[in-house]
Design an enzyme around this catalytic site. Structure first.
Site, mmCIF file in Angstrom:
data_model
loop_
_atom_site.group_PDB
_atom_site.id
_atom_site.type_symbol
_atom_site.label_atom_id
_atom_site.label_comp_id
_atom_site.label_asym_id
_atom_site.label_seq_id
_atom_site.Cartn_x
_atom_site.Cartn_y
_atom_site.Cartn_z
ATOM 1 N N ARG A 56 -48.349 -12.491 24.887
ATOM 2 C CA ARG A 56 -48.222 -11.301 24.046
ATOM 3 C C ARG A 56 -49.602 -10.991 23.469
ATOM 4 N NH1 ARG A 56 -43.978 -14.812 22.797
ATOM 5 N NH2 ARG A 56 -41.895 -14.001 23.262
ATOM 6 N N HIS A 152 -48.466 -4.851 26.564
ATOM 7 C CA HIS A 152 -47.190 -5.432 26.976
ATOM 8 C C HIS A 152 -46.880 -5.129 28.435
ATOM 9 C CE1 HIS A 152 -44.121 -7.818 25.049
ATOM 10 N NE2 HIS A 152 -43.179 -7.162 25.704
ATOM 11 N N HIS A 178 -39.522 -16.969 26.408
ATOM 12 C CA HIS A 178 -38.235 -16.383 26.030
ATOM 13 C C HIS A 178 -37.266 -17.496 25.643
ATOM 14 C CE1 HIS A 178 -38.904 -12.522 28.626
ATOM 15 N NE2 HIS A 178 -39.478 -12.439 27.448
ATOM 16 N N TYR A 187 -35.951 -8.581 34.156
ATOM 17 C CA TYR A 187 -36.991 -8.369 35.159
ATOM 18 C C TYR A 187 -36.430 -8.406 36.584
ATOM 19 C CZ TYR A 187 -40.472 -8.961 31.491
ATOM 20 O OH TYR A 187 -41.216 -8.816 30.359
#
Length: 206
Positions: A56, A152, A178, A187
């Protein structure tokens, strides 16, 4: 675990099919900074590290020297909920990072300002999220990438390209940090859609 139907409903809100870059677009983006200048080399290194790790933007700009191991080629990312995770660093990103730390970062530091933050602006100031957003958008325009480019999106591209090239979902979940695999599963709908599109165009009886 959410049902497939629920995930399909969530996917358009979380990620659109344009929310990641193609591999060609990534290469074009990475080639934009002028690495003959200190700022350009820093920017190239940040982009390389971001795409190589899927970090991130907050993890990137807050990365500290003690969380980088270039001998073993990994970074310790300090993510949401103060959780740490070890993320491998590819050879290209590792080489840029080593050159940046040895030759470029000293040019950006200031004698009166002591910080262990890896990526700095001139005078030893720490980069902000907003500044890095400006940087990546400017390079996106130079690369003729017609998407609303954000840091992102490189994270999305990292995950999508891994899955496209055979990585398993659990590994991608760990790399992204995650806590719930259902977040990572979104995804797979992007990669599945691309496969369906390719099939529809290529198969004579699709």
């Amino acid at each position: 675990m959410p049902t497939r139907q629920k995930l399909l409903k969530q996917a358009p809100k979380a990620l659109s099919c344009r929310a990641f870059l193609s591999e060609d677009e990534v290469v074009r983006l990475l080639n934009q900074p002028d690495i003959t200048t200190a700022e350009g080399f820093r920017d190239r290194t940040m982009l390389e590290v971001l795409y190589a790790t899927g970090m991130r933007v907050s993890e990137l700009i807050n990365l500290t020297l003690d969380r980088v191991d270039l001998n073993m080629k990994y970074i310790i990312a300090f993510g949401k909920g103060s959780k740490e995770r070890i993320v491998p660093l590819g050879s290209v990103a590792a080489e840029f990072l080593q050159q940046y730390l040895e030759k470029v970062r000293p040019k950006l530091t200031h004698a009166g300002r002591n910080t262990n933050i890896v990526f700095l602006a001139f005078g030893g100031h720490e980069l902000t999220r907003q500044r890095f957003w400006q940087i990546i958008r400017a390079y996106g325009r130079k690369a003729n990438i017609n998407k609303a480019l954000t840091p992102h999106i490189l994270r999305h591209s990292f995950a999508t390209h891994l899955l496209d090239n055979g990585a398993d979902l659990r590994s991608v979940q760990e790399l992204l940090g995650h806590s719930d695999i259902s977040t990572t599963q979104i995804y797979t709908h992007l990669t599945n859609k691309r496969l369906r599109d390719i099939y529809a165009k290529a198969h004579p009886r699709a």
